[in-house]
Design an enzyme around this catalytic site. Structure first.
Site, PDB file in Angstrom:
ATOM      1  N   ALA A  11     -29.746  -6.549 -44.861  1.00 56.31           N
ATOM      2  CA  ALA A  11     -30.196  -7.920 -45.105  1.00 56.31           C
ATOM      3  C   ALA A  11     -30.011  -8.825 -43.895  1.00 56.31           C
ATOM      4  O   ALA A  11     -30.646  -9.875 -43.812  1.00 56.31           O
ATOM      5  CB  ALA A  11     -29.448  -8.493 -46.300  1.00 56.31           C
ATOM      6  N   SER A  13     -29.495  -7.283 -40.478  1.00 53.92           N
ATOM      7  CA  SER A  13     -29.953  -6.568 -39.281  1.00 53.92           C
ATOM      8  C   SER A  13     -30.533  -5.228 -39.681  1.00 53.92           C
ATOM      9  O   SER A  13     -30.286  -4.727 -40.781  1.00 53.92           O
ATOM     10  CB  SER A  13     -28.795  -6.367 -38.285  1.00 53.92           C
ATOM     11  OG  SER A  13     -27.836  -5.472 -38.806  1.00 53.92           O
ATOM     12  N   GLY A  14     -31.302  -4.665 -38.782  1.00 49.75           N
ATOM     13  CA  GLY A  14     -31.846  -3.331 -38.976  1.00 49.75           C
ATOM     14  C   GLY A  14     -31.546  -2.504 -37.746  1.00 49.75           C
ATOM     15  O   GLY A  14     -31.232  -3.032 -36.680  1.00 49.75           O
ATOM     16  N   ARG A  15     -31.650  -1.180 -37.890  1.00 51.62           N
ATOM     17  CA  ARG A  15     -31.452  -0.324 -36.722  1.00 51.62           C
ATOM     18  C   ARG A  15     -32.140   0.996 -36.936  1.00 51.62           C
ATOM     19  O   ARG A  15     -32.465   1.391 -38.070  1.00 51.62           O
ATOM     20  CB  ARG A  15     -29.969  -0.120 -36.432  1.00 51.62           C
ATOM     21  CG  ARG A  15     -29.259   0.763 -37.463  1.00 51.62           C
ATOM     22  CD  ARG A  15     -28.169   0.062 -38.123  1.00 51.62           C
ATOM     23  NE  ARG A  15     -27.442   0.899 -39.060  1.00 51.62           N
ATOM     24  CZ  ARG A  15     -26.357   1.587 -38.749  1.00 51.62           C
ATOM     25  NH1 ARG A  15     -25.889   1.611 -37.521  1.00 51.62           N
ATOM     26  NH2 ARG A  15     -25.723   2.267 -39.685  1.00 51.62           N
ATOM     27  N   ASP A 209     -30.343   1.651 -50.020  1.00 57.61           N
ATOM     28  CA  ASP A 209     -29.262   1.904 -49.075  1.00 57.61           C
ATOM     29  C   ASP A 209     -27.971   2.332 -49.760  1.00 57.61           C
ATOM     30  O   ASP A 209     -27.226   3.165 -49.216  1.00 57.61           O
ATOM     31  CB  ASP A 209     -29.033   0.715 -48.142  1.00 57.61           C
ATOM     32  CG  ASP A 209     -28.900  -0.622 -48.854  1.00 57.61           C
ATOM     33  OD1 ASP A 209     -28.738  -0.639 -50.094  1.00 57.61           O
ATOM     34  OD2 ASP A 209     -28.964  -1.661 -48.165  1.00 57.61           O
ATOM     35  N   THR A 210     -27.714   1.830 -50.959  1.00 59.89           N
ATOM     36  CA  THR A 210     -26.501   2.252 -51.660  1.00 59.89           C
ATOM     37  C   THR A 210     -26.579   3.716 -52.067  1.00 59.89           C
ATOM     38  O   THR A 210     -25.571   4.435 -52.032  1.00 59.89           O
ATOM     39  CB  THR A 210     -26.236   1.370 -52.887  1.00 59.89           C
ATOM     40  OG1 THR A 210     -26.249   0.004 -52.496  1.00 59.89           O
ATOM     41  CG2 THR A 210     -24.897   1.690 -53.516  1.00 59.89           C
ATOM     42  N   ASN A 268     -22.559  -5.022 -59.362  1.00 60.09           N
ATOM     43  CA  ASN A 268     -22.722  -5.780 -58.122  1.00 60.09           C
ATOM     44  C   ASN A 268     -21.662  -6.884 -58.046  1.00 60.09           C
ATOM     45  O   ASN A 268     -21.492  -7.641 -58.993  1.00 60.09           O
ATOM     46  CB  ASN A 268     -24.104  -6.446 -58.071  1.00 60.09           C
ATOM     47  CG  ASN A 268     -25.196  -5.499 -57.672  1.00 60.09           C
ATOM     48  OD1 ASN A 268     -25.252  -4.378 -58.156  1.00 60.09           O
ATOM     49  ND2 ASN A 268     -26.072  -5.941 -56.802  1.00 60.09           N
ATOM     50  N   GLY A 366     -19.637  -1.550 -43.808  1.00 60.97           N
ATOM     51  CA  GLY A 366     -18.989  -2.431 -42.842  1.00 60.97           C
ATOM     52  C   GLY A 366     -17.651  -2.965 -43.298  1.00 60.97           C
ATOM     53  O   GLY A 366     -16.747  -3.197 -42.483  1.00 60.97           O
TER      54      GLY A 366
END
Length: 431
Positions: A11, A13-15, A209-210, A268, A366
C-alpha cells in the site's frame, strides 16, 4: 538455485525482486518504487498505470528468470470495457464511498468474511461505472493481464471480494446474480499458468499478499498463529475448513483462501498504518522515537476504531481516543501497546473459535523488525514469538513459482523448512 521474479505491491511501496530457490530460498531487490493514493476529483484512487510502468522497469532489471509472479493488497479492482481498456484508475479501499454500508443478513454463512466496508462486493454497490463494465480484474490480475493478454481471477485474492462461496471455493451464484454477466473471470489457483510475458511464463501465486506471506511462515508444525504485520496486522491460524458459526461472525473473523486449499482464519487489525501516519505527520524517522517509547508509558486504545481508517492527523485522533495529551514517544508506545493487546485478543479468539491449539506466534513482514512490538506481543500473548522473515510475502511468492517450475518440491511444510533453513529469525520469550 534457479531464478524467478516476484512483483510485490504494497500500500505504500512496490518492488520487483529476483528470487533464487533450490536447496534454500533468498531474494534480491532489484527495483523499488513508491505507491500511495492519489486524489482524482472527489475520489481516492491508485495510479495503476504508473505501477505497471515501474513493474516493466523492474522486470528489465531482474535479468534472466524462469517465471514471474504478482501479489498485492486485496479487494481493489479495475473495470475493463468491452475492448479490454481500463475505464478509470481503481478506487482506493480507504476512499469514503462505502461509508455507511451494512452487510445483508445471511452473508457470513456463504462467504465467511468479516465485515469490512471496503470489501469488493460493497465497493461494487457504490460503483457508478458498473453498467459500462465488461469485466472486473483485481489488482494483481489486472497487471497480469497487461503483461500477458490473458484474464483470470486468482483464488486467494478472489476470496477477499466477498463473492466466493467459501464452502465450494467458487463464485457464488447467490451473491453474484445482480452483477453483469461474465463480469467475474474464471478462477485460477496458485501454481497455475497465467500466460507469458516476452516468452517468460507468468505463474499465479498467492496473489493476495497475506496468502503469500503465510506460505513463508517458518513454522515447525501446525500449532502456530501468524501475524503478517505491516500496514495491517493480519492475525490468525491456518485451517483445513472454514469456521462459519455465529460466534465466529460476532468476533469478526474472516475465512480467506490460502495456498494448497488451506483457510486463512484471521482477524484484521489496523496495524502499523497508525505509526506510519504519525511519522508522516511528524516528518521524522522511527529510530529515536522507538528508543524513547521503550521507556515511556502509553495508553491502550482500540486500534480498529473506524476513525483511524482514513489518512490525516493520526496523532490528534489517537490523543482524542486516549482522552489526554501525549508526547510523540508516548503516542508510539500507546500504538505498540494497543497493537500487542489486539494481537493477544485475536490469537486467543482464533484458538477459542477454531479449536486449534497455538504454541508459538510467528510475526512476519516489516513489523518483525520492530523489536519492541515483538516483545510486547510475546508478553501480551504469554507465548513465544518468532520474528521473521521480514520479506515473507516476496519469499512466499518466489516459493510458489519455484515449485511450479520444478525448482523445489513438496508441501507447505517442505517450503517452510526451506525458509527456516535460509532466513534469519529471532525468538522473543514472554516476560
Amino acid at each position: 538455485m534457479r531464478a524467478v521474479a516476484a512483483i510485490d505491491l504494497g500500500a505504500s511501496s512496490g518492488r520487483v525482486v529476483r528470487g533464487l530457490a533450490g536447496d534454500g530460498v533468498r531474494i534480491e531487490e532489484v527495483h523499488r518504487f513508491p505507491n500511495g493514493p492519489v486524489h482524482h476529483g472527489d475520489r481516492l484512487r491508485w495510479d495503476v498505470p504508473g505501477l505497471y510502468r515501474e513493474v516493466l522497469t523492474g522486470l528489465k532489471l531482474a535479468g534472466e528468470i524462469e517465471s514471474i509472479g504478482i501479489d498485492s493488497w486485496a479487494v481493489d479492482y479495475g473495470l475493463l470495457d468491452a475492448r479490454g481498456r481500463l475505464l478509470d484508475n481503481p478506487v482506493h479501499y480507504r476512499d469514503s464511498r462505502t461509508d455507511g454500508i451494512t452487510p445483508p443478513d445471511g452473508l457470513y454463512e456463504v462467504n465467511g468474511l468479516q465485515f469490512q466496508p471496503f470489501n469488493t462486493m460493497f465497493q461494487l454497490m457504490a460503483e457508478p461505472l458498473l453498467p459500462q463494465a465488461s469485466q472486473l480484474l483485481l489488482i494483481p490480475d489486472l497487471l497480469s493481464y497487461w503483461l500477458t493478454g490473458e484474464r483470470g481471477a486468482e483464488y486467494t485474492n478472489a476470496t477477499t471480494t466477498g463473492l466466493i462461496d467459501v464452502r465450494t471455493g467458487r463464485w457464488s451464484p447467490e451473491l453474484t446474480r445482480d452483477l453483469p454477466t461474465n463480469l467475474l473471470p474464471d478462477l485460477r489457483h496458485p501454481g497455475d499458468p497465467a500466460g507469458t510475458y516476452n516468452g517468460v511464463p507468468v505463474i499465479a501465486v498467492g496473489s493476495h499478499d497475506t496468502a503469500s506471506a503465510v506460505v513463508a511462515v517458518p513454522a515447525e508444525n501446525d500449532r502456530f498463529a501468524y501475524i503478517s504485520c505491516g500496514t495491517w496486522s493480519l492475525v490468525g491460524v491456518e485451517l483445513e475448513t472454514p469456521v462459519l458459526t455465529p460466534e465466529s461472525q460476532a468476533a469478526n473473523f474472516t475465512n480467506e483462501g490460502g495456498v494448497d486449499g488451506t483457510i486463512r482464519y484471521l482477524r484484521n487489525v489496523m496495524g502499523l498504518w497508525l505509526l506510519q501516519e504519525c511519522l508522516r505527520c511528524w516528518d521524522t524517522g522511527l529510530g529515536p522515537l522507538l528508543n524513547e517509547a521503550g521507556h515511556a508509558t502509553g495508553s491502550v486504545f482500540d486500534p480498529n476504531d473506524p476513525v483511524f481508517l482514513p489518512p490525516g492527523d493520526m496523532p490528534a485522533r489517537i490523543q482524542q481516543q486516549c482522552g489526554k495529551g501525549l508526547t510523540p514517544p508516548e503516542i508510539v508506545r500507546s500504538i505498540l501497546d494497543s497493537l500487542a493487546v489486539a494481537h493477544r485478543d485475536a490469537v486467543a479468539d482464533a484458538q477459542r473459535l477454531s479449536g486449534k491449539e497455538v504454541e508459538v506466534v510467528h510475526i512476519v513482514g516489516g513489523g518483525s523488525h520492530n523489536e519492541l512490538l515483538c516483545q510486547l506481543t510475546a508478553d501480551a500473548c504469554g507465548l513465544p514469538v518468532v520474528a521473521g522473515p521480514a520479506e515473507a510475502t516476496a519469499l512466499g511468492n518466489v516459493l510458489v513459482q519455484a515449485r511450479a517450475v520444478g525448482a523445489v518440491h513438496g508441501t507447505l511444510a517442505d517450503l517452510r523448512a526451506l525458509v527456516r533453513k535460509s532466513q534469519p529469525l529471532r525468538r522473543y520469550l514472554p516476560r
